[in-house]
Every structure is written in C-alpha cells, then in structure tokens.
Design an enzyme around this catalytic site. Structure first.
Site, short mmCIF file in Angstrom:
data_model
loop_
_atom_site.label_atom_id
_atom_site.label_comp_id
_atom_site.label_asym_id
_atom_site.label_seq_id
_atom_site.Cartn_x
_atom_site.Cartn_y
_atom_site.Cartn_z
N TYR A 69 0.86 -1.18 0.00
CA TYR A 69 0.00 0.00 0.00
C TYR A 69 0.91 1.24 0.00
O TYR A 69 1.24 1.79 1.05
CB TYR A 69 -0.88 0.04 1.25
CG TYR A 69 -2.03 -0.95 1.28
CD1 TYR A 69 -2.33 -1.77 0.21
CD2 TYR A 69 -2.83 -1.05 2.41
CE1 TYR A 69 -3.38 -2.67 0.26
CE2 TYR A 69 -3.89 -1.93 2.47
CZ TYR A 69 -4.16 -2.75 1.39
OH TYR A 69 -5.21 -3.63 1.46
N GLY A 221 -17.60 -1.66 -3.42
CA GLY A 221 -18.37 -2.60 -4.22
C GLY A 221 -17.72 -2.89 -5.55
O GLY A 221 -16.53 -3.18 -5.64
#
Length: 302
Positions: A69, A221
């Site tokens: 990350y 999502g």
C-alpha cells in the site's frame, strides 16, 4: 448517537485468535492518496496522520494494511508507524503478503514461498514491530496454497507472526490451510453488489468455525480499488435517505449485519468520511430494509 459521539464500540466485538477487537476497523490503503496505490494524487501527510490518530480516539482497534500500500510519496505502513507508535496495547494491525510491487509501483509476479519471509520482514521494518499480529496470505489464483501458507506457518513458529489468515480463497483453500496451521481470519472481496455463484459460502463456513470474515471493498463494491465514482443503487439510496445517512454508511451497516463474525474495515484518508464510517457502527437496519438490500445482489454479477 450522532457521528460526533458514536465510537467503534457500537459495532460490538469479535475475537481473532486471542485478540478481541471491535467489528468496525480501518482499511489503510486510501491513506496513501486520492486513489488506490500509485494512481491519483498523493495524500496530504498531516491529514492521513490525523485520520489514524482520530480513528484510535474513536475506538478503532483494528487496522488493515500491507507493505504494497504505497503511492508515489506515501507508504501506509510508515504513516501508521509515524502516527501511532508506540502502539496501544489493544491495537491489532493486520497485513497481507502474496502480491507485491517493485519500487516503481508496478505489480510484480506473485511471491514464491521462499520470498515470503522477506515480505514479512519488510512489514515489520516499516511498522517498527518485532512481530505482526495477523498476516493474511493473499491467494494469487493458484490452485493450491499449501506451500505458501506453510512458509507463513514456519514464520509463526519462529515468532515473527502471531496469527494467520487467508485471503481471496474458496472453501477448499481454507481446509488446505487449516490442515497446516490455525486460520483465525479470512479476507475476501465481498460487497452488496459483488455477487458470485455462491457469494456467502466462505462467509457461512467462517461463521460455523468461529473464524472472522473480513470483507474488503465492502463500500466500494464493484468499483473496487478506484472507489465509488457515481450514483449508488436506488435501494441503497432509498435506505440511506430514510435514515438520513450516506450510502456508504448503509453499506457498512449491511456488511455488519451479515453475522457477528463479520468485521468491516472501510478505508479512507478523509477525516469527515472517517467520522461517517465510525457512526455507521450504530446504524440499525430493519428486516425489510435488509431484504431490499439483499435483493440488489440478485441483479448484479461479477
């Protein structure tokens, strides 16, 4: 409760191995910039540090991160180290290995089993710790995870890792890992509009065995690492309007409703969004609203 007074404690707790955490945590990926990884504008350092410190003040005791990350100027692990070390005794920091990126930010091939020790040690270095609380093996499409998981199990025996998890798996992979060492958490992509042939199979299996199920991209999502960029589903917006909350808060509440063993780790680098996410811990959806939201899954696919 309002967004200014709600804490993560409102979500309840779950025990991961021998560590009890609140079911509302924080994903660290978006601390590094306006979009995932090296895309978009790098984050404001002071704002990212403030998000982490405020999260702890609001009762968050579970942070999900990874050495991969990082953006052009920011590393999530090093931000966590800077903001929170020396770490609170009750803070669980989870990381993951398997995928990795080169120094330019480009994705490299999946790590070999013999490379995983180096990846674990890099997380230890960046976080400034002598052991990692929880390490997930992220499956990279391989049929068997035995060799990779076995390598992590050896590092657990050596004391570098406290607990082990697996990610992006099917039921067969969970059984394969458990035959090698205890699995305390599973991290799969799982969201209201991220439907598969049987999207709940691993979730149910975890519930039956007392394993934490920790969805990622539960708020984003189908948009995944690029975050939500447009209007949400009509049903999500309708439920949000009824409660006077955001669509993201509805998605977090829906995630937590999936079972007492389900944990939410919404990611953000925005202090206002952090406050909204924590407030979602106290949002209670009615049975009718949950049925309406569940119906969204039957109209969306992979």
């Amino acid at each position: 409760m309002t967004s200014q007074t709600t804490t993560a404690a409102a979500a309840g707790t779950w025990t991961i191995g021998d560590l009890t955490v609140r079911r509302l945590g924080l994903g660290a990926m978006r601390l590094t910039g306006s979009a995932a990884f090296h895309l978009g504008t790098p984050s404001d350092r002071d704002r990212s540090l403030a998000v982490l410190r405020t999260a702890i003040e609001r009762g968050v005791d579970h942070i999900d991160t990874a050495a991969f990350y990082f953006s052009r100027l920011r590393s999530a692990n090093e931000l966590i180290n800077r903001a929170l070390a020396p770490y609170p005794d009750d803070l669980l920091i989870a990381t993951k290995v398997g995928p990795h990126r080169d120094l330019r930010g480009d994705w490299a091939t999946s790590a070999r089993p013999d490379e995983l020790r180096g990846h674990v040690e890099e997380n230890l270095r960046q976080l400034g710790r002598d052991h990692l609380d929880l390490v997930y093996l992220r499956r990279m499409r391989q049929d068997s995870i035995a060799d990779h998981f076995g390598a992590l199990a050896d590092l657990r025996t050596a004391g570098l890792i406290r607990h082990l998890g697996v990610s992006e798996i099917e039921p067969s992979h969970l059984a394969e890992a458990q035959a090698i060492a205890p699995v305390v958490a599973v991290q799969n992509r799982y969201a209201l509009d991220r439907a598969a042939a049987d999207p709940d199979a691993v979730l149910r299996l975890c519930g039956e065995q007392g394993i934490a199920f920790v969805p990622y991209y539960a708020v984003a999502g189908q948009h995944g690492e690029n975050a939500v960029t447009g209007a949400d589903h009509d049903e999500v917006r309708a439920v949000a309007h009824a409660h006077g909350v955001s669509a993201a808060q509805v998605r977090i509440a829906w995630t937590l409703s999936r079972g007492p063993h389900v944990l939410a780790i919404p990611g953000t680098g925005n202090p206002d969004h952090l406050a909204e996410n924590v407030a979602a811990a106290a949002l209670s959806l009615t049975a009718d609203e949950l049925r309406r939201l569940d119906a969204v899954r039957t109209t969306t696919g992979e």
